[in-house]
Scaffold this motif. Structure first.
Motif, mmCIF file in Angstrom:
data_model
loop_
_atom_site.group_PDB
_atom_site.id
_atom_site.type_symbol
_atom_site.label_atom_id
_atom_site.label_comp_id
_atom_site.label_asym_id
_atom_site.label_seq_id
_atom_site.Cartn_x
_atom_site.Cartn_y
_atom_site.Cartn_z
ATOM 1 N N THR A 446 73.496 65.159 54.388
ATOM 2 C CA THR A 446 72.059 65.041 54.560
ATOM 3 C C THR A 446 71.773 64.129 55.743
ATOM 4 N N ASN A 447 70.547 64.212 56.264
ATOM 5 C CA ASN A 447 70.162 63.402 57.420
ATOM 6 C C ASN A 447 69.878 61.972 56.961
ATOM 7 N N LEU A 448 70.661 61.038 57.493
ATOM 8 C CA LEU A 448 70.531 59.640 57.084
ATOM 9 C C LEU A 448 69.195 59.047 57.520
ATOM 10 N N VAL A 449 68.675 59.485 58.650
ATOM 11 C CA VAL A 449 67.394 58.960 59.149
ATOM 12 C C VAL A 449 66.281 59.226 58.140
ATOM 13 N N GLU A 450 66.359 60.399 57.495
ATOM 14 C CA GLU A 450 65.328 60.765 56.519
ATOM 15 C C GLU A 450 65.382 59.893 55.264
ATOM 16 N N THR A 480 76.825 61.050 63.707
ATOM 17 C CA THR A 480 76.220 59.716 63.616
ATOM 18 C C THR A 480 75.121 59.627 62.567
ATOM 19 N N TYR A 481 74.249 60.626 62.500
ATOM 20 C CA TYR A 481 73.069 60.519 61.641
ATOM 21 C C TYR A 481 73.194 61.345 60.363
ATOM 22 N N GLU A 482 74.422 61.603 59.950
ATOM 23 C CA GLU A 482 74.636 62.336 58.709
ATOM 24 C C GLU A 482 75.348 61.462 57.683
ATOM 25 N N ILE A 483 75.146 61.825 56.420
ATOM 26 C CA ILE A 483 75.809 61.133 55.323
ATOM 27 C C ILE A 483 75.980 62.124 54.176
ATOM 28 N N GLU A 484 76.990 61.938 53.347
ATOM 29 C CA GLU A 484 77.191 62.840 52.218
ATOM 30 C C GLU A 484 76.065 62.695 51.197
ATOM 31 N N GLU A 485 75.702 63.828 50.610
ATOM 32 C CA GLU A 485 74.677 63.817 49.565
ATOM 33 C C GLU A 485 75.106 62.972 48.379
ATOM 34 N N LYS A 486 76.401 63.020 48.060
ATOM 35 C CA LYS A 486 76.887 62.288 46.884
ATOM 36 C C LYS A 486 76.708 60.780 47.057
ATOM 37 N N ILE A 487 76.717 60.290 48.302
ATOM 38 C CA ILE A 487 76.513 58.862 48.545
ATOM 39 C C ILE A 487 75.056 58.484 48.269
ATOM 40 N N ASP A 500 70.882 44.118 50.554
ATOM 41 C CA ASP A 500 70.170 43.664 51.757
ATOM 42 C C ASP A 500 70.510 44.549 52.954
ATOM 43 N N VAL A 501 71.788 44.940 53.052
ATOM 44 C CA VAL A 501 72.214 45.797 54.169
ATOM 45 C C VAL A 501 73.060 46.937 53.604
ATOM 46 N N TYR A 502 72.730 48.163 54.027
ATOM 47 C CA TYR A 502 73.508 49.341 53.634
ATOM 48 C C TYR A 502 74.384 49.762 54.818
ATOM 49 N N TRP A 503 75.658 49.746 54.579
ATOM 50 C CA TRP A 503 76.614 50.121 55.621
ATOM 51 C C TRP A 503 77.270 51.463 55.267
ATOM 52 N N PHE A 504 77.423 52.294 56.277
ATOM 53 C CA PHE A 504 78.128 53.563 56.088
ATOM 54 C C PHE A 504 79.262 53.598 57.114
ATOM 55 N N LEU A 505 80.462 53.478 56.591
ATOM 56 C CA LEU A 505 81.641 53.283 57.438
ATOM 57 C C LEU A 505 82.466 54.565 57.505
ATOM 58 N N VAL A 521 75.918 51.867 65.121
ATOM 59 C CA VAL A 521 74.590 52.438 65.332
ATOM 60 C C VAL A 521 73.669 51.879 64.250
ATOM 61 N N GLU A 522 72.641 51.116 64.668
ATOM 62 C CA GLU A 522 71.654 50.600 63.707
ATOM 63 C C GLU A 522 70.571 51.651 63.527
ATOM 64 N N ILE A 523 70.582 52.289 62.367
ATOM 65 C CA ILE A 523 69.599 53.340 62.106
ATOM 66 C C ILE A 523 68.280 52.723 61.649
ATOM 67 N N LEU A 524 68.359 51.623 60.914
ATOM 68 C CA LEU A 524 67.183 50.831 60.559
ATOM 69 C C LEU A 524 67.564 49.376 60.785
ATOM 70 N N ASP A 525 66.799 48.681 61.576
ATOM 71 C CA ASP A 525 67.143 47.346 62.044
ATOM 72 C C ASP A 525 67.529 46.420 60.888
ATOM 73 N N ASP A 526 68.754 45.890 60.955
ATOM 74 C CA ASP A 526 69.285 44.931 59.978
ATOM 75 C C ASP A 526 69.299 45.474 58.546
ATOM 76 N N LYS A 527 69.201 46.784 58.390
ATOM 77 C CA LYS A 527 69.086 47.326 57.034
ATOM 78 C C LYS A 527 70.037 48.506 56.789
ATOM 79 N N VAL A 528 70.037 49.475 57.682
ATOM 80 C CA VAL A 528 70.878 50.672 57.518
ATOM 81 C C VAL A 528 71.720 50.827 58.780
ATOM 82 N N ILE A 529 73.030 50.695 58.627
ATOM 83 C CA ILE A 529 73.919 50.656 59.799
ATOM 84 C C ILE A 529 75.093 51.607 59.594
#
Length: 647
Positions: A446-450, A480-487, A500-505, A521-529
């Motif tokens: 799924t699109n992580l930005v969404e 870069t801007y994708e993530i698994e649905e299960k996550i 406080d911070v969600y990291w996707f490694l 890549v900081e998708i949301l400043d100091d929050k989603v990386i």
């Protein structure tokens, strides 16, 4: 460029190359001429001249031209071997190169359980000429067991004497051979290829002698695998000295044989027969040390091969250890135990080197053929060699290697037990690779930005207990801007995980063997990386260590704000905590498989249970890891025969 590969040519690097590279091929004079002549054949000029001629031209075409000249050029950032070559050319093969790669790796590992016993046994059997009726089998078992036990401590200290020891060995080969050539200088005529041709065409069943001739080049594949330890220039220069020493010794043994025409070997080994009686015990000791070095090189090569197989998803994750601080030195307990057990079985089953000669070499012919397939892709697509030249090279090696393969087929009846071991290795690699492909096919992204708005709202919602300061998910999403649905389901479903911070490694295995770098890549400043960790296929990942280093660097560069208060404390009133979430999949009962897919996936998950857990494989502290199980529905049942009964 791989900094671990010595690029300069010095006296020290040349001696090191002698100690690391040539153990297997360098100890072949112990048994090659003995295998060609055999106990059953009367010594004749056609047999001796033809045999040594075939040996010389095999070393010239197969070892010098194919491996030293061509294959060493196919280095992957200074590294060699079947997996390094595969990593270079896999993008051109469209999946066609997987089976050749698996076959090449399988056969290299399989013959690894016969190379140490045949080498050590050939050396120790020379003691029989000094001390008649000495029991050689217990001595061989003690030497091999000691060698495998020593692996857990590392070989750095003893490895420093490998080079000088092999220098003494090759000098001994040269001197012994040259002294015999002086008695029969006419043996030099055997270098004429016509003698080899006459042996194969005129000697009774002469073609089948290629199975014995092939033993002279069995170490060529290992030579390529060890490329990263010494560099191609060091190998090419030392090969000149090594080949001269080998050929001179083979000629010396042949000269001795010519002095005994019409006789049978009757238990004698030409290698020891050319030694003066006063030197025999010294020669046996030097030969034994050389075979130990050869065995050590093969064991280390097997560890490296499995490490690469794990990184390229051809083998389940197993425990890897670094016995020393040297880069690239690996110890794999499970493989060490398998090889030890196999080697002991070989010496107990075959009892002597003569019986092992009849079974040795078959698998290596297959490994060489698979390397040829991969090499052709390298020459065409990377080196851009004209296809007509590549076709010519392919025809030459196809004729040579298919001939060796046919001649070695007769050895199957002596090595039937090997087939089970080889089948086991092949099926593990096949199932692991293709089952992971099936797994990945059913991954949904799924699109992580969404998801950033929802993640931000969850992070700021004080009504939900905080799960962790830093919540880290290992992701397979390479975009870069994708993530698994299960996550996403793991974060929001049932009990939402506030952080406080969600990291996707994402760990990206690179074709550069020793790469180690990262992208942020900081998708949301100091929050989603999103972090992409680029790790070479020869590097053992220590993910938690790397991750904390990345966080530290981001804070120091002020790219990441951890909400530092004016007094220097954090708003958490404690050190930030890290929680890695690992999602373990299992096959849901809702699946309905075809036989092949069902068998492969069942085997895959069975192997996964036996393999190393993700937390240990990626170097995560157990206290910082949460395991979640996730049911995977690959092929849902479509027909459910369920009827309702009414009273």
């Amino acid at each position: 460029m791989n900094l671990s590969t010595p690029q300069k040519v010095t006296a020290i690097t040349l001696i090191v190359a002698l100690g690391i590279i040539y153990g297997d091929i360098g100890t072949s004079p112990l048994y090659v001429m003995k295998a060609i002549i055999s106990e059953k054949r009367p010594i004749s000029e056609l047999l001796v001249y033809g045999g040594v001629s075939c040996v010389f031209w095999t070393l010239t075409f197969q070892t010098t031209f194919k491996y030293i000249f061509l294959t060493l050029s196919a280095d992957n950032h200074g590294e060699g071997g079947v997996f390094s070559l595969y990593a270079l050319v896999k993008r051109f093969g469209k999946g066609r190169l997987v089976i050749p790669t698996i076959l090449g790796a399988t056969t290299l590992l399989a013959d690894g359980i016969i190379t140490p016993p045949i080498s050590v046994a050939s050396a120790v059997e020379g003691l029989g000429d000094v001390i008649p009726d000495i029991p050689t089998i217990p001595i061989v078992i003690i030497i091999l067991s000691g060698l495998f036990i020593f692996q857990r401590f590392g070989t750095h200290k003893v490895g420093t004497i490998f080079g000088p020891a092999m220098l003494i060995w090759f000098c001994m080969l040269f001197v012994l051979g040259f002294s015999q050539i002086l008695h029969h200088p006419g043996i030099l005529r055997a270098l004429n290829p016509i003698y080899g041709y006459e042996l194969l065409t005129q000697y009774p069943k002469g073609f089948w002698l290629l199975g014995a001739v092939f033993l002279c080049t069995t170490g060529a594949e290992a030579l390529y695998s060890d490329l990263g330890h010494c560099g191609k220039e060091n190998i090419r220069i030392t090969w000149v000295f090594v080949k001269i020493s080998l050929v001179v010794n083979y000629l010396g043994q042949s000269a001795w044989l010519m002095a005994h025409q019409g006789e049978l070997l009757a238990g004698r080994n030409p290698f020891y027969a050319i030694m003066p009686s006063w030197f025999l015990l010294i020669g046996v000791i030097i030969a034994t040390f050389a075979t130990i070095i050869a065995s050590q090189a093969l064991i280390s090569g097997s560890f490296t091969l499995i490490n690469e197989a794990i990184s390229l998803n051809f083998w389940p994750r197993v425990t890897l250890k670094n016995p020393t601080n040297l880069k690239g030195q690996i110890y794999i307990p499970s493989i060490n135990n398998i090889l030890w057990f196999g080697c002991i079985l070989m010496i107990l089953y075959f009892k002597n080197s003569t019986n092992m000669e009849a079974a040795y070499g078959f698998s290596i012919t297959i490994a060489m053929m698979m390397t040829t397939v991969l090499l052709m892709y390298y020459l065409v697509y990377i080196k851009k060699v004209h296809k007509s030249w590549v076709t010519l090279i392919l025809i030459v090696f196809a004729v040579i290697e298919i001939s060796f393969f046919i001649a070695n087929v007769s050895k199957i009846k002596q090595r039937w037990m090997f087939l089970f071991f080889e089948l086991f290795i092949f099926m593990v690699m096949y199932v692991w690779y293709y089952s992971r492909k099936i797994n990945n096919r059913f991954l949904k992204f799924t699109n992580l930005v969404e998801q950033t708005q929802l993640l931000n709202e969850l992070s700021e919602d004080d009504s939900i207990p905080k799960y962790a300061t830093h919540l880290i998910y290992l992701s397979k999403a390479d975009k870069t801007y994708e993530i698994e649905e299960k996550i996403i389901k793991s974060i929001f479903a049932k009990k939402p995980k506030r952080a406080d911070v969600y990291w996707f490694l994402h760990i990206n295995r690179t074709n550069d063997p020793f790469a180690l770098n990262y992208e942020v890549v900081e998708i949301l400043d100091d929050k989603v990386i999103k972090v992409v960790l680029n790790v070479g296929f020869r590097v053992q990942p220590k993910v938690e260590l790397y991750f904390k280093k990345i966080v530290q660097e981001l804070v120091e560069r002020k790219e990441l704000n951890l909400h530092i208060r004016p007094d220097g404390s954090t708003k958490y009133n404690c050190e930030p905590d890290y929680k890695f979430v690992i999602i373990e999949k299992f096959i849901s009962v809702e699946n309905e498989f075809a036989f092949k897919e069902g068998w492969m996936l069942t085997t895959y998950f069975w192997l996964k249970k036996l393999s190393l857990s993700d937390e240990r494989a990626f170097g995560l502290d157990k206290s910082d890891v949460a395991i979640e199980e996730y049911p995977m529905v690959y092929s849902p049942k479509t027909k459910i025969c369920l009827e309702r009964k009414f009273k």
